[in-house]
Design an enzyme around this catalytic site. Structure first.
Site, mmCIF file in Angstrom:
data_model
loop_
_atom_site.group_PDB
_atom_site.id
_atom_site.type_symbol
_atom_site.label_atom_id
_atom_site.label_comp_id
_atom_site.label_asym_id
_atom_site.label_seq_id
_atom_site.Cartn_x
_atom_site.Cartn_y
_atom_site.Cartn_z
ATOM 1 N N ASP A 133 108.068 -43.861 -35.736
ATOM 2 C CA ASP A 133 108.619 -42.548 -35.407
ATOM 3 C C ASP A 133 107.582 -41.497 -35.763
ATOM 4 O O ASP A 133 106.804 -41.665 -36.710
ATOM 5 C CB ASP A 133 109.887 -42.270 -36.236
ATOM 6 C CG ASP A 133 111.087 -43.062 -35.735
ATOM 7 O OD1 ASP A 133 110.968 -43.733 -34.699
ATOM 8 O OD2 ASP A 133 112.143 -43.003 -36.399
ATOM 9 N N LYS A 160 111.091 -39.364 -30.090
ATOM 10 C CA LYS A 160 111.397 -38.088 -29.442
ATOM 11 C C LYS A 160 110.264 -37.080 -29.412
ATOM 12 O O LYS A 160 110.092 -36.378 -28.447
ATOM 13 C CB LYS A 160 112.565 -37.445 -30.185
ATOM 14 C CG LYS A 160 113.892 -37.849 -29.660
ATOM 15 C CD LYS A 160 114.953 -37.085 -30.365
ATOM 16 C CE LYS A 160 115.004 -37.480 -31.812
ATOM 17 N NZ LYS A 160 116.195 -37.212 -32.509
ATOM 18 N N MET A 211 121.843 -34.605 -37.792
ATOM 19 C CA MET A 211 121.477 -33.956 -36.526
ATOM 20 C C MET A 211 122.451 -32.834 -36.176
ATOM 21 O O MET A 211 122.935 -32.746 -35.054
ATOM 22 C CB MET A 211 121.423 -34.992 -35.390
ATOM 23 C CG MET A 211 120.330 -36.025 -35.570
ATOM 24 S SD MET A 211 120.385 -37.345 -34.365
ATOM 25 C CE MET A 211 121.569 -38.449 -35.102
HETATM 26 C C1 LIG Z 1 117.745 -39.719 -35.802
HETATM 27 S S1 LIG Z 1 118.459 -39.345 -37.364
HETATM 28 C C2 LIG Z 1 117.748 -40.623 -38.306
HETATM 29 C C3 LIG Z 1 118.474 -40.887 -39.594
HETATM 30 C C4 LIG Z 1 117.798 -41.956 -40.427
HETATM 31 N N1 LIG Z 1 117.907 -43.238 -39.784
HETATM 32 C C5 LIG Z 1 118.344 -42.031 -41.851
HETATM 33 O O1 LIG Z 1 118.883 -43.078 -42.222
HETATM 34 O O2 LIG Z 1 118.207 -41.064 -42.592
HETATM 35 C C6 LIG Z 1 117.527 -37.934 -37.812
HETATM 36 C C7 LIG Z 1 118.349 -36.991 -38.691
HETATM 37 O O3 LIG Z 1 118.375 -37.486 -40.020
HETATM 38 C C8 LIG Z 1 118.409 -36.411 -40.928
HETATM 39 N N2 LIG Z 1 117.210 -36.515 -41.796
HETATM 40 C C9 LIG Z 1 116.200 -37.393 -41.678
HETATM 41 N N3 LIG Z 1 115.314 -37.237 -42.686
HETATM 42 C C10 LIG Z 1 115.780 -36.247 -43.453
HETATM 43 C C11 LIG Z 1 115.327 -35.611 -44.658
HETATM 44 N N4 LIG Z 1 114.212 -36.008 -45.279
HETATM 45 N N5 LIG Z 1 116.075 -34.605 -45.172
HETATM 46 C C12 LIG Z 1 117.224 -34.213 -44.587
HETATM 47 N N6 LIG Z 1 117.705 -34.767 -43.449
HETATM 48 C C13 LIG Z 1 117.010 -35.767 -42.897
HETATM 49 C C14 LIG Z 1 118.431 -35.126 -40.105
HETATM 50 O O4 LIG Z 1 119.782 -34.759 -39.893
HETATM 51 C C15 LIG Z 1 117.800 -35.594 -38.809
HETATM 52 O O5 LIG Z 1 118.166 -34.770 -37.728
#
Ligand SMILES: C[S@@+](CC[C@H](N)C(=O)[O-])C[C@H]1O[C@@H](n2cnc3c(N)ncnc32)[C@H](O)[C@@H]1O
Length: 249
Positions: free
Chosen positions: A36, A57, A170
């Site tokens: 990613d 994306k 998200m």
């Molecule tokens: C496609 S999802 C992937 C989630 C990922 N698989 C997980 O377990 O955290 C992406 C979303 O995860 C959240 N996200 C991912 N990394 C983050 C971080 N370091 N801090 C806060 N939110 C995070 C946000 O809401 C972002 O839009």
């Protein structure tokens, strides 16, 4: 035809030292890594001998289609022994892992998943607030209000209302619509909310609010990934967070 194995590996929430030992070992043995765009470069450095390909994306229209990624994983597994698909957080949460697993298994390719630290656990650690708490929270709903292509909308707001603690992925950039939907199902405008951006990273940011204040507070966020978390477990967080992050009102 030689067939390798594909590893779906969780890169964790951002901080490189949150990677599991198993993930580090698999990366060190990888021949090729599809990652990613947001995966920490220090994590990628573990795959010292592997070819590295950014997918997802933020890497252009062509590479963003899931079918294209599936095809590339299948092609790679026919060429290399160890193929890694490295995903942010945990692969099994909002990571489209099932589509990749199904495509690979249909092509007769072995798949193994390596779990990672999901953003909600990194955010909970930052906040020093447990998602569950005896007498206060015994249910947690993890959801996204985002409607994926080909998915029907569902009653996510009611699901958030019914749980003691709700974690919204998200969602931070749709704060106005989310607030409207939650108020419409009867959630109180005083319901405690916390936004955590870049959890586990040096530039992580915490903003506490009530549901009524959420749209205004979400405008303070930067461009990093963020979670919206809500529930009584976050009541009274304000004073502690101000001490932790003096710049955030
Ligand atoms: C496609 S999802 C992937 C989630 C990922 N698989 C997980 O377990 O955290 C992406 C979303 O995860 C959240 N996200 C991912 N990394 C983050 C971080 N370091 N801090 C806060 N939110 C995070 C946000 O809401 C972002 O839009």
């Amino acid at each position: 035809m030689a067939t390798g194995k594909v590893w779906l590996v969780g890169a964790g929430s951002g901080a490189p030292d949150l990677l599991t030992l198993r993930a580090a070992r698999v990366l060190q043995q990888a021949d090729i890594v599809f990652h990613d765009a947001l995966v920490n470069p220090q994590v990628l450095e573990l795959a010292a001998v592997a070819k590295r390909q950014a997918v997802g994306k933020r890497c252009g229209e062509l590479s963003s289609t899931q079918r294209f990624i599936n095809r590339r994983l299948i092609e790679a597994a026919r060429r290399y022994a160890n193929v890694v698909r490295l995903k942010g957080g945990d692969p099994m949460l909002f990571g489209r892992a099932q589509e990749e697993i199904d495509a690979l298994q249909q092509a007769g390719i072995e798949v193994e998943v390596v779990p990672g630290v999901s953003a909600m656990f990194a955010a909970s650690a930052t906040l020093n607030r447990s998602l569950t708490r005896r007498g206060l929270s015994r249910s947690v709903v993890v959801l996204t209000p985002r409607i994926g292509q080909g998915c029907a909308d569902h009653d996510w707001a009611r699901a958030a209302l019914c749980a003691d603690t709700a974690v919204l992925y998200m969602a931070a950039r749709q704060a106005q619509a989310i607030t409207r939907a939650l108020l419409a199902v009867g959630m109180s405008a005083q319901h405690p909310v916390v936004l955590v951006e870049n959890a586990s990273l040096p530039d992580e940011r915490v903003i506490t609010a009530t549901l009524g204040e959420l749209p205004a507070c979400a405008r303070e966020l930067g461009h990093g990934p963020a979670l919206v978390m809500m529930g009584e477990v976050y009541a009274g967080l304000m004073a502690q967070v101000q001490a932790l992050q003096p710049k955030v009102a």
